[in-house]
Scaffold this motif. Structure first.
Motif, mmCIF file in Angstrom:
data_model
loop_
_atom_site.group_PDB
_atom_site.id
_atom_site.type_symbol
_atom_site.label_atom_id
_atom_site.label_comp_id
_atom_site.label_asym_id
_atom_site.label_seq_id
_atom_site.Cartn_x
_atom_site.Cartn_y
_atom_site.Cartn_z
ATOM 1 N N SER A 28 10.609 41.182 -0.973
ATOM 2 C CA SER A 28 11.494 40.124 -1.528
ATOM 3 C C SER A 28 11.469 40.506 -3.162
ATOM 4 O O SER A 28 10.641 41.151 -3.709
ATOM 5 C CB SER A 28 10.668 38.770 -1.381
ATOM 6 O OG SER A 28 9.234 38.960 -1.700
ATOM 7 N N VAL A 29 12.628 39.743 -3.772
ATOM 8 C CA VAL A 29 12.671 40.022 -5.165
ATOM 9 C C VAL A 29 13.353 38.873 -5.868
ATOM 10 O O VAL A 29 14.186 38.048 -5.147
ATOM 11 C CB VAL A 29 14.012 41.284 -5.506
ATOM 12 C CG1 VAL A 29 12.954 42.678 -4.972
ATOM 13 C CG2 VAL A 29 15.076 41.097 -4.952
ATOM 14 N N ARG A 37 13.398 40.565 -16.732
ATOM 15 C CA ARG A 37 12.310 41.015 -15.788
ATOM 16 C C ARG A 37 12.694 40.746 -14.367
ATOM 17 O O ARG A 37 13.502 39.673 -13.926
ATOM 18 C CB ARG A 37 11.171 39.926 -16.318
ATOM 19 C CG ARG A 37 10.546 40.442 -17.492
ATOM 20 C CD ARG A 37 9.124 39.595 -18.070
ATOM 21 N NE ARG A 37 9.686 38.617 -18.613
ATOM 22 C CZ ARG A 37 8.882 37.592 -18.907
ATOM 23 N NH1 ARG A 37 7.375 37.853 -18.911
ATOM 24 N NH2 ARG A 37 9.198 36.519 -19.382
ATOM 25 N N VAL A 38 12.396 41.498 -13.721
ATOM 26 C CA VAL A 38 12.588 41.404 -12.232
ATOM 27 C C VAL A 38 11.167 41.499 -11.654
ATOM 28 O O VAL A 38 10.192 41.859 -11.800
ATOM 29 C CB VAL A 38 13.392 42.640 -11.699
ATOM 30 C CG1 VAL A 38 13.305 42.736 -10.233
ATOM 31 C CG2 VAL A 38 14.437 42.911 -12.356
ATOM 32 N N VAL A 39 11.127 40.424 -10.325
ATOM 33 C CA VAL A 39 9.834 40.389 -9.873
ATOM 34 C C VAL A 39 9.975 41.007 -8.216
ATOM 35 O O VAL A 39 10.947 40.657 -7.688
ATOM 36 C CB VAL A 39 9.593 38.880 -9.539
ATOM 37 C CG1 VAL A 39 8.109 38.410 -8.960
ATOM 38 C CG2 VAL A 39 9.494 38.210 -11.074
ATOM 39 N N SER A 40 8.945 41.403 -7.632
ATOM 40 C CA SER A 40 8.968 42.140 -6.500
ATOM 41 C C SER A 40 7.840 41.577 -5.706
ATOM 42 O O SER A 40 6.705 41.288 -6.151
ATOM 43 C CB SER A 40 8.986 43.628 -6.279
ATOM 44 O OG SER A 40 7.730 43.911 -6.880
ATOM 45 N N LYS A 46 1.251 41.488 -2.893
ATOM 46 C CA LYS A 46 1.104 41.706 -4.350
ATOM 47 C C LYS A 46 2.469 41.108 -4.667
ATOM 48 O O LYS A 46 3.538 41.250 -4.127
ATOM 49 C CB LYS A 46 1.058 42.887 -4.520
ATOM 50 C CG LYS A 46 -0.272 43.611 -4.466
ATOM 51 C CD LYS A 46 -0.419 45.016 -5.361
ATOM 52 C CE LYS A 46 -1.766 45.264 -5.279
ATOM 53 N NZ LYS A 46 -1.868 46.799 -5.795
ATOM 54 N N VAL A 47 2.296 40.286 -5.924
ATOM 55 C CA VAL A 47 3.499 40.022 -6.862
ATOM 56 C C VAL A 47 3.604 40.828 -7.936
ATOM 57 O O VAL A 47 2.469 40.702 -8.431
ATOM 58 C CB VAL A 47 3.716 38.390 -7.192
ATOM 59 C CG1 VAL A 47 4.708 38.013 -8.080
ATOM 60 C CG2 VAL A 47 3.670 37.576 -5.936
ATOM 61 N N ASP A 75 -2.878 36.990 1.120
ATOM 62 C CA ASP A 75 -3.552 37.755 2.302
ATOM 63 C C ASP A 75 -2.611 38.130 3.192
ATOM 64 O O ASP A 75 -3.347 38.957 4.057
ATOM 65 C CB ASP A 75 -4.869 36.803 3.104
ATOM 66 C CG ASP A 75 -5.724 36.259 1.931
ATOM 67 O OD1 ASP A 75 -5.953 37.131 1.077
ATOM 68 O OD2 ASP A 75 -6.364 35.118 2.006
ATOM 69 N N ALA A 76 -1.510 38.221 3.174
ATOM 70 C CA ALA A 76 -0.440 38.824 3.964
ATOM 71 C C ALA A 76 0.705 39.266 3.202
ATOM 72 O O ALA A 76 0.981 39.044 2.026
ATOM 73 C CB ALA A 76 -0.172 38.092 5.143
ATOM 74 N N PRO A 77 1.793 39.883 3.732
ATOM 75 C CA PRO A 77 3.172 39.945 2.858
ATOM 76 C C PRO A 77 3.700 39.023 2.242
ATOM 77 O O PRO A 77 3.569 37.733 2.558
ATOM 78 C CB PRO A 77 4.052 40.879 3.940
ATOM 79 C CG PRO A 77 3.242 41.275 4.757
ATOM 80 C CD PRO A 77 2.035 40.456 5.143
ATOM 81 N N VAL A 78 4.319 39.320 0.979
ATOM 82 C CA VAL A 78 4.970 38.379 0.372
ATOM 83 C C VAL A 78 6.407 38.152 0.896
ATOM 84 O O VAL A 78 7.324 39.201 0.719
ATOM 85 C CB VAL A 78 4.975 38.582 -1.180
ATOM 86 C CG1 VAL A 78 5.742 37.623 -2.027
ATOM 87 C CG2 VAL A 78 3.567 38.522 -1.735
#
Length: 169
Positions: A28-29, A37-40, A46-47, A75-78
């Motif tokens: 995700s992004v 700023r870009v967020v992944s 992790k973010v 505790d799992a994928p974002v």
């Protein structure tokens, strides 16, 4: 492949403007207000917040951006990311929703979280112009969340902090 690519779509044929190399595959992004700023969100939960050198739409190349900060958010994928005001909302495959703010010291600060916001993996988020949030999950469920705070505070959050209150749909 663990990359976040920022494309220049102003030309008739989009071209890669920046490539950021992440620690694990990206699911995700989103882009923070200001286009700098870009967020992944990663499969490792992790973010990560990335600074794009000249901003999205600026004169860039494939040098990439620099990692500003990161947090082990889930505790799992974002599975989903969105922005509301100057904050980041993350939805994880652990069913948790989190609201983050990038501090002046360029750290991710957890502002609000809701464990078990969904009973299944969160896969999508959308934010209304008013800042209210819709979330969806693999369990065939969609929820609405009303934005709270940002001025007067509430009993659940420190003075002036944002949070969400679930709304019946």
């Amino acid at each position: 492949d663990g990359k976040v690519k920022v494309l220049d779509t102003s030309a008739s044929r989009p071209s890669v403007q920046y490539t950021m190399w992440c620690c694990s595959p990206v699911l995700s992004v989103c882009v923070l207000p200001g286009n700098e700023r870009v967020v992944s969100g990663s499969t490792q939960g992790k973010v990560q917040v990335w600074r794009v050198a000249s901003g999205i739409g600026g004169a860039g190349d494939e040098r990439g951006g620099s990692l500003v900060c990161e947090a082990s958010a889930h505790d799992a994928p974002v599975g989903a990311l969105a922005t509301v005001r100057d904050c980041i909302v993350s939805g994880g495959w652990d069913g948790m929703l989190c609201l983050w703010r990038v501090t002046l010291q360029e750290r991710l600060q957890l502002v609000w979280s809701k464990a078990a916001a969904h009973a299944a993996e969160i896969t999508c988020l959308a934010v209304s112009p008013e800042g209210n949030l819709a979330s969806g999950c693999m369990g065939l469920e969609m929820k609405m969340w009303l934005l709270q705070g940002g001025g007067a505070g509430s009993s659940d959050t420190p003075e002036g902090e944002l949070s969400f209150q679930e709304k019946a749909v």
